[in-house]
Design an enzyme around this catalytic site. Structure first.
Site, PDB file in Angstrom:
ATOM      1  N   ASP A 101     -25.024  49.361  78.613  1.00 35.69           N
ATOM      2  CA  ASP A 101     -24.622  50.563  77.875  1.00 35.69           C
ATOM      3  C   ASP A 101     -25.280  50.482  76.498  1.00 35.69           C
ATOM      4  OD1 ASP A 101     -23.262  52.532  76.430  1.00 35.69           O
ATOM      5  OD2 ASP A 101     -21.475  51.274  76.185  1.00 35.69           O
ATOM      6  N   ILE A 102     -26.229  51.371  76.228  1.00 32.72           N
ATOM      7  CA  ILE A 102     -27.009  51.273  74.986  1.00 32.72           C
ATOM      8  C   ILE A 102     -26.566  52.343  73.991  1.00 32.72           C
ATOM      9  CG2 ILE A 102     -29.327  51.205  73.995  1.00 32.72           C
ATOM     10  CD1 ILE A 102     -30.356  50.581  76.861  1.00 32.72           C
ATOM     11  N   ASN A 107     -26.284  53.322  69.547  1.00 28.96           N
ATOM     12  CA  ASN A 107     -27.241  53.485  68.454  1.00 28.96           C
ATOM     13  C   ASN A 107     -27.629  52.154  67.818  1.00 28.96           C
ATOM     14  OD1 ASN A 107     -27.774  56.349  68.251  1.00 28.96           O
ATOM     15  ND2 ASN A 107     -25.584  56.547  67.825  1.00 28.96           N
ATOM     16  N   THR A 108     -26.768  51.149  67.961  1.00 25.49           N
ATOM     17  CA  THR A 108     -27.065  49.883  67.287  1.00 25.49           C
ATOM     18  C   THR A 108     -27.134  48.681  68.229  1.00 25.49           C
ATOM     19  OG1 THR A 108     -24.709  49.606  66.823  1.00 25.49           O
ATOM     20  CG2 THR A 108     -26.037  50.588  65.087  1.00 25.49           C
ATOM     21  N   HIS A 133     -25.014  46.748  75.243  1.00 29.92           N
ATOM     22  CA  HIS A 133     -23.846  46.048  75.765  1.00 29.92           C
ATOM     23  C   HIS A 133     -24.128  45.763  77.244  1.00 29.92           C
ATOM     24  CE1 HIS A 133     -19.129  46.064  76.164  1.00 29.92           C
ATOM     25  NE2 HIS A 133     -19.651  44.872  76.287  1.00 29.92           N
ATOM     26  N   GLY A 147     -22.370  63.700  75.564  1.00 33.29           N
ATOM     27  CA  GLY A 147     -23.006  62.376  75.553  1.00 33.29           C
ATOM     28  C   GLY A 147     -22.803  61.659  76.884  1.00 33.29           C
ATOM     29  N   ASP A 173     -22.446  58.586  77.383  1.00 35.24           N
ATOM     30  CA  ASP A 173     -21.410  57.550  77.288  1.00 35.24           C
ATOM     31  C   ASP A 173     -20.030  58.144  77.584  1.00 35.24           C
ATOM     32  OD1 ASP A 173     -21.790  59.017  74.960  1.00 35.24           O
ATOM     33  OD2 ASP A 173     -21.718  57.298  73.599  1.00 35.24           O
ATOM     34  N   ASP A 224     -12.569  56.873  73.408  1.00 32.57           N
ATOM     35  CA  ASP A 224     -13.619  55.907  73.088  1.00 32.57           C
ATOM     36  C   ASP A 224     -13.744  55.867  71.567  1.00 32.57           C
ATOM     37  OD1 ASP A 224     -15.805  54.270  72.885  1.00 32.57           O
ATOM     38  OD2 ASP A 224     -17.016  55.315  74.371  1.00 32.57           O
ATOM     39  N   SER A 263     -18.062  54.655  66.333  1.00 35.94           N
ATOM     40  CA  SER A 263     -18.460  55.333  65.091  1.00 35.94           C
ATOM     41  C   SER A 263     -17.937  56.770  65.112  1.00 35.94           C
ATOM     42  CB  SER A 263     -19.973  55.286  64.923  1.00 35.94           C
ATOM     43  OG  SER A 263     -20.613  55.803  66.064  1.00 35.94           O
TER      44      SER A 263
END
Lengths: 202, 202
Positions: free
Chosen positions: B5-6, B8-9, B12, B72, B74, B89, B92
């Site tokens: 799971d990618i 912005n930073t 995972h 999104g 995610d 979830d 951020s």
């Protein structure tokens, strides 16, 4: 006699009949000869006004011990106007305070619409939207701008409605909030009523 | 097989036994030889991954018509993991989505704790605080840091509790939220469960 509520960007005057605004940047307080009773959250202007003998800071006449130390004088004045109720001042920040039998019960602070937009934009470019003015909170959104506006408003409205007290809205975004809190009333002169109450004129 | 799971930073990863994170800045995806099934919200990395034959974008296997266009991936994966419930979830941004009988009912987006702190600081220096981790939402605050934390959490918690459905929390601030929503459960592997569901492995 003039009343004046000074924020970060404007001076809001009230002569007991009409109200009008002046810009903090452009207005010269020495141009007024009448007695002015004011509250001020603008640090620079506050210093300047102490030099003008016809400008009287109403903050000095408030019993601050009834509130808390760092509470903004604008919130306090709004509370001084209400004996029982939820007071919502919707500006750059949205403050929500509760009064019961003239006693301050506590309150909270929430970002205003512009600050919310900036917060979303700071998270990701895909959340950089102007919040739509019209949003139906009766069902969950299925598009991004409404998902952001719902996030801004829905919990806040539930919170404000949860106290089972009369609700008074003031500040620039009062009418936006009233759409979602129909049993509330808008009073854009609320702070001046608090100031008059402190002055012992009501 | 690896799931990834990618954001912005960070990337995972989950190998169906353990999970771990790598930094987007430092990690070279070509260093992995296994088959990787991923979702990605990072635009640059997404382009790079299309060049690597062992990295498979699960976004292509999702029936997006069940959600909305700009939602999104995610959020969609988290929804794919739950048949009935409220899915929160908390990263951020905090996304809140509702599923009933496997059908997406809509959802909303709220700024995460850091974005809220920045929003307050952008309004006035006197609101520039780190939000306290511990806050009692059972009574209204009488000091500034708690007034800000209450503003951040109280309406959001009321909103999340309003759906009368099971509540699943995931993301970095899931445990912070769970303190105020004791009937919820935390599942930090929720997105991977959605990914496995999409892969037909569950």
């Amino acid at each position: 006699m003039l009343l004046c509520d000074i924020g970060n960007t404007s001076l809001h005057f009230y002569d007991l009949q009409n109200d009008y605004k002046e810009s903090v940047e452009q207005f010269d307080p020495a141009s007024i000869e009448e007695e002015v009773y004011y509250i001020c959250v603008h640090p620079k202007l506050k210093k300047r006004l102490y030099e003008l003998p016809n400008w009287h800071n109403l903050e000095e006449k408030v019993d601050r011990s009834r509130y808390y130390d760092t509470m903004g004088i604008d919130r306090i004045m709004a509370c001084e106007a209400i004996k029982n109720g939820v007071i919502v001042d919707a500006g750059s920040a949205i403050t929500v305070d509760v009064m019961q039998n003239g006693i301050f019960q506590g309150g909270f602070i929430y970002p205003g619409a512009r600050a919310f937009e900036q917060a979303f934009a700071s998270i990701s470019d895909v959340l950089a939207y102007e919040l739509p003015n019209k949003i139906d909170l009766s069902h969950l959104p299925k598009n991004t701008p409404e998902a952001l506006a719902y996030g801004f408003l829905s919990g806040l409205v539930k919170e404000i409605n949860s106290y089972d007290l009369d609700i008074v809205l003031t500040g620039g975004d009062a009418t936006l909030l009233q759409r979602h809190i129909p049993k509330s009333k808008v009073d854009r002169l609320l702070l001046f009523k608090g100031m008059l109450s402190v002055l012992g004129k009501i």
